[in-house]
Every structure is written in structure tokens, then in C-alpha cells.
Design an enzyme around this catalytic site. Structure first.
Site, PDB file in Angstrom:
ATOM      1  N   LYS A  90      26.820  38.000  53.421  1.00  0.00           N
ATOM      2  CA  LYS A  90      25.573  38.742  53.689  1.00  0.00           C
ATOM      3  C   LYS A  90      25.253  39.574  52.473  1.00  0.00           C
ATOM      4  O   LYS A  90      26.116  40.287  51.965  1.00  0.00           O
ATOM      5  CB  LYS A  90      25.781  39.658  54.910  1.00  0.00           C
ATOM      6  CG  LYS A  90      24.534  40.423  55.312  1.00  0.00           C
ATOM      7  CD  LYS A  90      23.647  39.619  56.226  1.00  0.00           C
ATOM      8  CE  LYS A  90      22.226  40.126  56.292  1.00  0.00           C
ATOM      9  NZ  LYS A  90      21.344  39.640  55.190  1.00  0.00           N
ATOM     10  N   GLN A 111      29.120  44.524  47.662  1.00  0.00           N
ATOM     11  CA  GLN A 111      28.661  44.200  49.009  1.00  0.00           C
ATOM     12  C   GLN A 111      29.833  43.960  49.974  1.00  0.00           C
ATOM     13  O   GLN A 111      29.729  44.260  51.165  1.00  0.00           O
ATOM     14  CB  GLN A 111      27.744  42.973  48.947  1.00  0.00           C
ATOM     15  CG  GLN A 111      26.792  42.832  50.104  1.00  0.00           C
ATOM     16  CD  GLN A 111      25.519  43.666  49.953  1.00  0.00           C
ATOM     17  OE1 GLN A 111      24.916  43.699  48.899  1.00  0.00           O
ATOM     18  NE2 GLN A 111      25.114  44.329  51.020  1.00  0.00           N
ATOM     19  N   LYS A 114      30.882  47.472  51.080  1.00  0.00           N
ATOM     20  CA  LYS A 114      29.772  48.103  51.797  1.00  0.00           C
ATOM     21  C   LYS A 114      29.654  47.507  53.200  1.00  0.00           C
ATOM     22  O   LYS A 114      29.568  48.224  54.197  1.00  0.00           O
ATOM     23  CB  LYS A 114      28.471  47.873  51.019  1.00  0.00           C
ATOM     24  CG  LYS A 114      27.243  48.521  51.645  1.00  0.00           C
ATOM     25  CD  LYS A 114      25.931  47.971  51.100  1.00  0.00           C
ATOM     26  CE  LYS A 114      25.830  48.034  49.598  1.00  0.00           C
ATOM     27  NZ  LYS A 114      24.453  47.745  49.112  1.00  0.00           N
ATOM     28  N   LYS A 126      25.748  37.798  47.330  1.00  0.00           N
ATOM     29  CA  LYS A 126      24.516  38.247  46.670  1.00  0.00           C
ATOM     30  C   LYS A 126      23.904  37.080  45.932  1.00  0.00           C
ATOM     31  O   LYS A 126      24.617  36.156  45.516  1.00  0.00           O
ATOM     32  CB  LYS A 126      24.838  39.356  45.668  1.00  0.00           C
ATOM     33  CG  LYS A 126      23.658  40.202  45.288  1.00  0.00           C
ATOM     34  CD  LYS A 126      23.446  41.316  46.293  1.00  0.00           C
ATOM     35  CE  LYS A 126      22.183  42.096  46.038  1.00  0.00           C
ATOM     36  NZ  LYS A 126      22.102  43.281  46.924  1.00  0.00           N
ATOM     37  N   GLY A 165      16.448  40.876  51.269  1.00  0.00           N
ATOM     38  CA  GLY A 165      15.740  41.409  50.122  1.00  0.00           C
ATOM     39  C   GLY A 165      16.623  42.236  49.200  1.00  0.00           C
ATOM     40  O   GLY A 165      17.718  42.646  49.553  1.00  0.00           O
ATOM     41  N   ASP A 166      16.122  42.463  48.014  1.00  0.00           N
ATOM     42  CA  ASP A 166      16.693  43.396  47.034  1.00  0.00           C
ATOM     43  C   ASP A 166      15.577  43.638  46.007  1.00  0.00           C
ATOM     44  O   ASP A 166      14.406  43.371  46.323  1.00  0.00           O
ATOM     45  CB  ASP A 166      17.959  42.796  46.373  1.00  0.00           C
ATOM     46  CG  ASP A 166      18.769  43.835  45.602  1.00  0.00           C
ATOM     47  OD1 ASP A 166      19.515  44.603  46.233  1.00  0.00           O
ATOM     48  OD2 ASP A 166      18.652  43.913  44.365  1.00  0.00           O
ATOM     49  N   THR A 209      17.217  51.267  54.674  1.00  0.00           N
ATOM     50  CA  THR A 209      18.077  51.735  53.578  1.00  0.00           C
ATOM     51  C   THR A 209      17.757  53.191  53.243  1.00  0.00           C
ATOM     52  O   THR A 209      18.659  54.036  53.131  1.00  0.00           O
ATOM     53  CB  THR A 209      17.907  50.841  52.333  1.00  0.00           C
ATOM     54  OG1 THR A 209      18.022  49.477  52.731  1.00  0.00           O
ATOM     55  CG2 THR A 209      18.952  51.159  51.294  1.00  0.00           C
ATOM     56  N   ASN A 240      11.151  49.763  47.856  1.00  0.00           N
ATOM     57  CA  ASN A 240      11.488  49.828  49.278  1.00  0.00           C
ATOM     58  C   ASN A 240      12.438  50.984  49.600  1.00  0.00           C
ATOM     59  O   ASN A 240      12.205  51.750  50.531  1.00  0.00           O
ATOM     60  CB  ASN A 240      12.107  48.487  49.707  1.00  0.00           C
ATOM     61  CG  ASN A 240      12.584  48.523  51.146  1.00  0.00           C
ATOM     62  OD1 ASN A 240      13.771  48.705  51.402  1.00  0.00           O
ATOM     63  ND2 ASN A 240      11.676  48.405  52.090  1.00  0.00           N
ATOM     64  N   SER A 376      20.235  44.878  58.753  1.00  0.00           N
ATOM     65  CA  SER A 376      20.134  43.418  58.658  1.00  0.00           C
ATOM     66  C   SER A 376      21.074  42.764  59.673  1.00  0.00           C
ATOM     67  O   SER A 376      20.726  41.750  60.301  1.00  0.00           O
ATOM     68  CB  SER A 376      20.528  42.951  57.255  1.00  0.00           C
ATOM     69  OG  SER A 376      19.454  43.081  56.360  1.00  0.00           O
TER      70      SER A 376
END
Ligand code: NDP
Ligand code: 2IT
Length: 444
Positions: A90, A111, A114, A126, A165-166, A209, A240, A376
Site C-alpha cells: 500500500k 511506508q 508508517k 510506492k 495519490g502522492d 493526511t 493536498n 486509505s
């Protein structure tokens, strides 16, 4: 040489020209020394750290697309499937000209820990491309996204790998990618998150976020008998994460003085006008130079400079290594109390250490910005049960996750003798769960 130092040395030697990846690995492994030293023999025998720092799989592919002049353009696509010990891979997709394998690996590595800290069943991954969405027409964006997904769709799925998204990937890009996935694979499933609300997206994911960042800051302050009410804050970025960090900071009673983009920054002594910022960035997709048209009393400055503004709280929400040692010195000279990372690794190692040595509370990105990926995971849950939860339900779950996360990293820091060091606390707490799952699953 200690096992940790040996592995860091190998990572640098075996992954040349990937400075951001080295930086992320070094930061995590250095703070794990206390845990690794206590288990050195077993970890070394199982090559545990070598397995943690090597992605399970990395995919690199050609992305040809046709621009509005009928010319073929070629970009490079990446997906790094780093670690699936605790759940399907993810992590977001970054579209920015600076993207290369090392950047995607640093992001994928962060990630893992996290996602572990969220307490939800998601592994680390990622992806991205060196495609630059700036200045492209909608048709060009669609052409790129369809080509990108035509290749990527072979490797992802609701139970294997779920991108999101990123930087440079928002609702528009996710929509085009989702449409292409569905067309090729022929399944309507929760394979991407950050989807539009009309086709399986979750309420509050867009805000998550930024909101999560402020929820963790508020909880940390609460534990010190304090709150955001009446505080001043400086924010970098205008995307964002930054927009919804500003929104929640304002809702919780703080005054936000700045925002920035890659060309410059604004200082608004009366507090950022959020509606103006949203219109400039979300609707017009324009530059921050326009902000002055809405707020004549504000200042626009070319280049960097947000961190020179005096405030109680600093929230870097743009990109990696945007806050360096000189910035940290300026913040300390201005008596900043808290730095919390909305972006991934925005603070350099030297800057982080300087802030911590000078008594600034530092909340690292892998904890502070985990609200996005946590929500997410909530979107994935809703997709699996084919239901929608209300905004309030998702938001209150997000808040609960961030509060738990704070106490988890706070407790881990205390347990290992690093009270108040949330870098150590986050790395240790994130690592412990992943190691437990990896050990249980044998040598894979
Ligand atoms: P967006 O693309 O929405 O916004 C990025 C913002 O940062 C823009 O204002 C952009 O300016 C600025 N920016 C990007 N690159 C640079 C650069 N090299 N120098 C200066 N400014 C730059 O991205 P997000 O808000 O989604 O992401 C911001 C950060 O938060 C990233 O580090 C991302 O990895 C991280 N993050 C994002 C999450 C999410 O849910 N979206 C979750 C957790 C972390 P400009 O518009 O001029 O390009
Ligand atoms: O860095 C991140 O955590 C994200 N870009 C969000 C990832 C996700 O899967 O929502």
C-alpha cells in the site's frame, strides 16, 4: 562493526546513486540499534535487516503516451513492492520530474513502518513516474495515466497491491487510472484509494493526511496540558496535505501564517485565506503568485523562506529535504515549539537532530502523516464490504487512529529510554510489528 552498521554500509554499496534511500535507511536503522543489539545473533542469522532493506519486488517500465501535438513522449514508470509481511502493498504514486528509483525506494521503505504504525493490515509500497503533470492538458494527463496503468495493472489488485495519490497524483489522475484498470482487468474492485465518491471513494480521504497531522499534534499538546488554540503555525506546500493541514489547524484555533509552492511562498499576517488557496490550487491549478489578488495585505516571496517566519508550530507539507540545518537554526532562534512532518522526510537528518537537541518536539512523517494511508485502508474496508461510511464515522476513526499512534510511539520511546524522541519511538514501534510478522512467516 555492529550488524546495523554493516547493513547500512551494504545498502550504500549495493544501491549507488540513491541518496534519499540511504538517508531513509540510515535514519531507521540507527534508531533501531538498541532493539537490534539485543537480538543481534538471531537477526543476523535470519538476515532480517537484509530482508527489510531489500524490496520484495521492483518494477520499472516504459510509459509511452501521445501529447496534444501528436508527438510520442516516453516516461519511466516504477512500482516498488517493498514489504507484504502485514498486508497487501500500500502506498501512493508520485508524478514529478524528480522521480527516480532511489526516490521511490525511500518512499516505499518509509511506508513499511508508517503503515505498520497505523495498526491496520497494510504492507509497504510506492510507485511513480518522472512525468510532469504541470502545464499538461486534461487529455494529456489521461493519455499518460492510461498508458501508465496499462502496464501497472499486471502487478496490482485489491488483495495484492493498492496504490493511491502522492505528489502530482490527485483525484483526477486516480480517476483516469481506475478507469483504465477496470477496462483492462474487467473488475470493479478497490484497487486504488483516493477514488471519487461516485465510484467507491471514501469520505474524508481527501482531508485525511492534513487532518491526521493536526490530530496527532493536538494529542501531543494535550498530554502536555496544552492545545492548538491561540497558536501560530507556518506551513510549507499548497497541495493536498498542506491545504487540509491548514483547514484543521484553523478549526482547532491556530492561526496559519504561510503556504508555499515550488516557485515561492506567501505570508499572510491575518491568517491564510483557505477559500482563496483552494480556488487557486484545487480549481485553477495556478501559482501562489495569484494569492495577492485575493489578499492585498499578504506578501509573496520568490524561492524558499517559510521557515524564517516566527511561529509556535512548523508543518513541512511539501517534499523531502525542504527543511535543512539553516532552516532549523532559524526556527530555534524564533523559539518554535513543535515541528511535525506532513510530507515524507521533509527534514534533513542534521536539521532533525538540531531541533531535538534544542528542545523542539519533533513528530516524524511516518507517524505524523500516517492519517492519509490509514484512511486509505478504511477506504479499502468500505470497498470490501461494499458500503459507505459517513464523513463523521471515517473522521472519528481517523482521529482514534492518530491518538493511538501517538501513544504507541510515545510508549515505545519511553520503553527503550528515549523519552520524547518520537523518531526513535516511531521507528521502533513500526519495526516491531513488521519483524513479528516476518518471523512468524518464515524465511520468505
Ligand atoms: P501535492 O502534489 O498535492 O502538493 C505538493 C506541494 O508541494 C505543492 O504545493 C508543490 O508545489 C510542492 N512541491 C512539490 N515538490 C516540490 C519541490 N521539489 N520543491 C518545492 N515545493 C514542492 O502533493 P501532496 O500534498 O499529496 O504531498 C505532499 C507531501 O506529503 C509529499 O512529501 C507526499 O509524499 C506526502 N504525503 C502525502 C500524502 C497524501 O495523502 N497525499 C500522505 C502522506 C504523505 P507545486 O504545486 O509548485 O508543484
Ligand atoms: O505517503 C503516503 O502515505 C501517501 N502518499 C498515501 C498512501 C496511500 O496509500 O494512501
Amino acid at each position: 562493526m555492529s550488524y546495523v552498521d554493516e547493513v547500512i554500509e551494504r545498502v550504500i554499496k549495493e544501491n549507488p546513486n540513491e541518496p534519499e534511500f540511504h538517508q531513509a535507511v540510515r535514519e531507521v536503522l540507527d534508531s533501531l540499534k538498541v532493539v537490534v543489539d539485543a537480538n543481534e545473533e538471531a537477526f543476523r542469522k535470519d538476515a532480517l535487516l537484509e530482508r527489510i532493506v531489500n524490496p520484495e519486488r521492483q518494477i520499472k517500465f516504459r510509459v509511452p503516451w501521445i501529447d496534444d501535438n501528436g508527438n510520442v513522449q516516453v516516461n519511466t514508470g516504477y512500482r516498488v513492492q517493498f514489504n507484504s509481511a502485514i498486508g497487501p502493498y500500500k502506498g501512493g504514486i508520485r508524478l514529478h520530474p524528480s522521480v527516480n528509483l532511489g526516490i521511490i525506494k525511500f518512499l516505499g521503505f518509509e511506508q513499511i513502518f508508517k503503515n505498520s504504525l497505523t495498526g491496520l493490515p497494510i504492507g509497504g509500497g510506492k510507485g511513480g513516474s518522472d512525468f510532469d503533470p504541470k502545464g499538461k492538458s486534461d487529455r494529456e494527463i489521461m493519455s499518460f495515466c492510461q498508458s501508465f496503468m496499462t502496464e501497472l495493472c499486471k502487478y496490482i489488485g485489491a488483495d495484492t497491491d493498492v496504490p493511491a495519490g502522492d505528489i502530482g497524483t490527485g483525484a483526477r489522475e486516480i480517476g483516469y487510472m481506475y478507469g483504465q484498470y477496470k477496462r483492462i482487468r474487467g473488475v470493479f474492485e478497490g484497487v486504488l484509494t483516493g477514488k471519487g465518491l461516485s465510484y467507491g471513494g471514501s469520505l474524508a480521504r481527501k482531508q485525511a493526511t492534513g487532518y491526521g497531522l493536526l490530530y496527532i499534534v493536538e494529542e501531543m499538546l494535550k498530554c502536555k496540558g496544552d492545545s492548538l488554540e491561540g497558536k501560530t503555525a507556518i506551513v510549507s506546500g499548497a497541495g493536498n496535505v498542506a491545504i487540509y493541514a491548514i483547514e484543521k489547524a484553523q478549526q482547532l484555533g491556530a492561526k496559519v501564517l504561510t503556504a508555499s509552492d515550488s516557485t515561492g511562498w506567501v505570508y499572510d499576517p491575518e491568517g491564510i485565506d483557505l477559500e482563496a488557496l483552494k480556488e487557486i490550487k484545487e480549481v485553477k491549478r495556478a501559482r501562489l503568485t495569484e494569492y495577492k489578488n485575493y489578499r492585498p495585505n499578504s506578501e509573496y516571496h520568490e524561492g524558499r523562506g517559510v521557515w524564517t517566519v516566527k511561529a509556535d508550530i512548523a508543518l513541512p507539507c511539501a517534499t523531502q529535504n525542504e527543511l535543512d540545518l539553516d532552516d532549523a537554526k532559524a526556527l530555534v532562534a524564533n523559539s518554535v515549539k513543535v515541528v511535525a512532518e506532513g510530507a515524507n522526510m521533509p527534514t534533513t537528518r542534521e536539521a532533525t537532530e538540531y531541533l531535538q537537541e534544542n528542545g523542539v518536539v519533533f513528530l516524524p512523517g511516518k507517524a505524523a502523516n500516517a492519517g492519509g494511508v490509514a484512511t486509505s485502508a478504511l477506504e479499502m474496508s468500505q470497498n470490501s464490504e461494499r458500503l459507505h461510511w459517513s464523513f463523521e464515522e471515517v473522521d472519528s476513526k481517523l482521529q482514534g487512529i492518530m491518538i493511538n499512534l501517538f501513544h504507541n510511539i510515545d510508549d515505545a520511546a519511553k520503553k527503550y529510554g528515549f523519552e520524547g524522541n518520537y523518531v526513535a519511538g516511531a521507528n521502533i514501534a513500526g519495526f516491531e510489528k513488521v519483524v513479528d510478522a516476518m518471523n512468524a512467516q518464515g524465511i520468505v
